[in-house]
Design an enzyme around this catalytic site. Structure first.
Site, mmCIF file in Angstrom:
data_model
loop_
_atom_site.group_PDB
_atom_site.id
_atom_site.type_symbol
_atom_site.label_atom_id
_atom_site.label_comp_id
_atom_site.label_asym_id
_atom_site.label_seq_id
_atom_site.Cartn_x
_atom_site.Cartn_y
_atom_site.Cartn_z
ATOM 1 N N GLU A 34 20.128 27.962 -5.998
ATOM 2 C CA GLU A 34 19.494 28.478 -4.783
ATOM 3 C C GLU A 34 17.979 28.475 -4.953
ATOM 4 O OE1 GLU A 34 18.807 32.817 -2.689
ATOM 5 O OE2 GLU A 34 20.745 32.455 -3.653
ATOM 6 N N ARG A 38 10.338 31.384 -0.837
ATOM 7 C CA ARG A 38 9.259 32.340 -1.089
ATOM 8 C C ARG A 38 7.949 31.648 -1.464
ATOM 9 N NH1 ARG A 38 12.634 36.822 -4.671
ATOM 10 N NH2 ARG A 38 14.413 36.940 -3.229
ATOM 11 N N THR A 62 16.649 33.155 0.972
ATOM 12 C CA THR A 62 15.654 33.942 1.695
ATOM 13 C C THR A 62 15.365 33.365 3.078
ATOM 14 O OG1 THR A 62 14.632 34.203 -0.512
ATOM 15 C CG2 THR A 62 13.626 35.392 1.276
ATOM 16 N N LYS A 122 26.608 37.956 0.720
ATOM 17 C CA LYS A 122 25.675 38.302 -0.346
ATOM 18 C C LYS A 122 25.509 39.819 -0.343
ATOM 19 C CE LYS A 122 20.814 37.622 -1.648
ATOM 20 N NZ LYS A 122 19.661 36.726 -1.513
#
Length: 200
Positions: A34, A38, A62, A122
């Site tokens: 993953e 960011r 994210t 998640k």
């Protein structure tokens, strides 16, 4: 989620490191990775891994909204992870060929995700949200739900999470330490990936 016990969660600053990093992780038994959104390098890194590392299963993390979901899909992400769950994200992923792993913590969030057909979620931030004890308490009322805890997961507690019946895998950043990525120490990352692949 069932392919490996640990999914590396990577914050990548230099897209040029993405391909050798993905190869090192795959060589250690962790092909799914993953890449979090960011940094400005994230989408380029996803695209590079998707096109140059066929043994890898690259995902994006994210993702906060539908626009980011679409950008990840366009870059070649095979799955998209979000820290939360919104109707907008669910609509963007509905019918798409790239699965969404949304983040849920509270009972209400889990119920909302179930209503949209999500049974794999998640759990973030795992450590701060109650960790192993909290997930154990969720197992009975939400017996059909399976989780991937991330946030505060480490080699010291990953096994405790993986022992839970409602945990399929965990996410963690320890498999690819920032200093190892920065220095190109791919052998160290492969060794850490082998250790993580043996958990569970």
């Amino acid at each position: 989620m069932t392919g490996q016990p640990v999914i590396p969660v990577i914050v990548i600053e230099d897209a040029g490191k993405a391909v050798p990093l993905a190869r090192a992780l795959a060589a250690g038994g962790l092909p799914a990775v993953e890449i979090t959104l960011r940094t400005e390098a994230a989408l380029d890194a996803i695209e590079a891994i998707a096109s140059e590392v066929p043994e890898a299963v690259v995902g994006a993390g994210t993702a906060l909204n539908a626009k980011q979901y679409e950008a990840c899909r366009a870059a070649g992400a095979r799955f998209v992870v979000s820290p939360g769950f919104t109707p907008e994200l669910a609509e963007a992923a509905d019918g798409a060929n790239v699965p969404l792993l949304p983040g849920c913590v509270t009972s209400s969030e889990i119920m909302a995700a179930l209503e949209e057909g999500y049974t794999h979620l998640k759990f973030f931030p795992a450590g701060q949200a109650g960790g192993v004890a909290y997930l154990k308490a969720l197992a009975s009322p939400f017996s059909a739900v399976r989780f991937c805890p991330t946030g505060g997961v480490s080699p010291d507690n990953a096994g405790d999470y993986l022992d839970l019946p409602n945990v399929v895998c965990v996410g963690g950043s320890w498999v690819a330490p920032k200093e190892a990525v920065a220095s190109g120490d791919w052998d160290r990352i492969t060794a850490l990936a082998k250790e993580a692949a043996g958990l569970g």
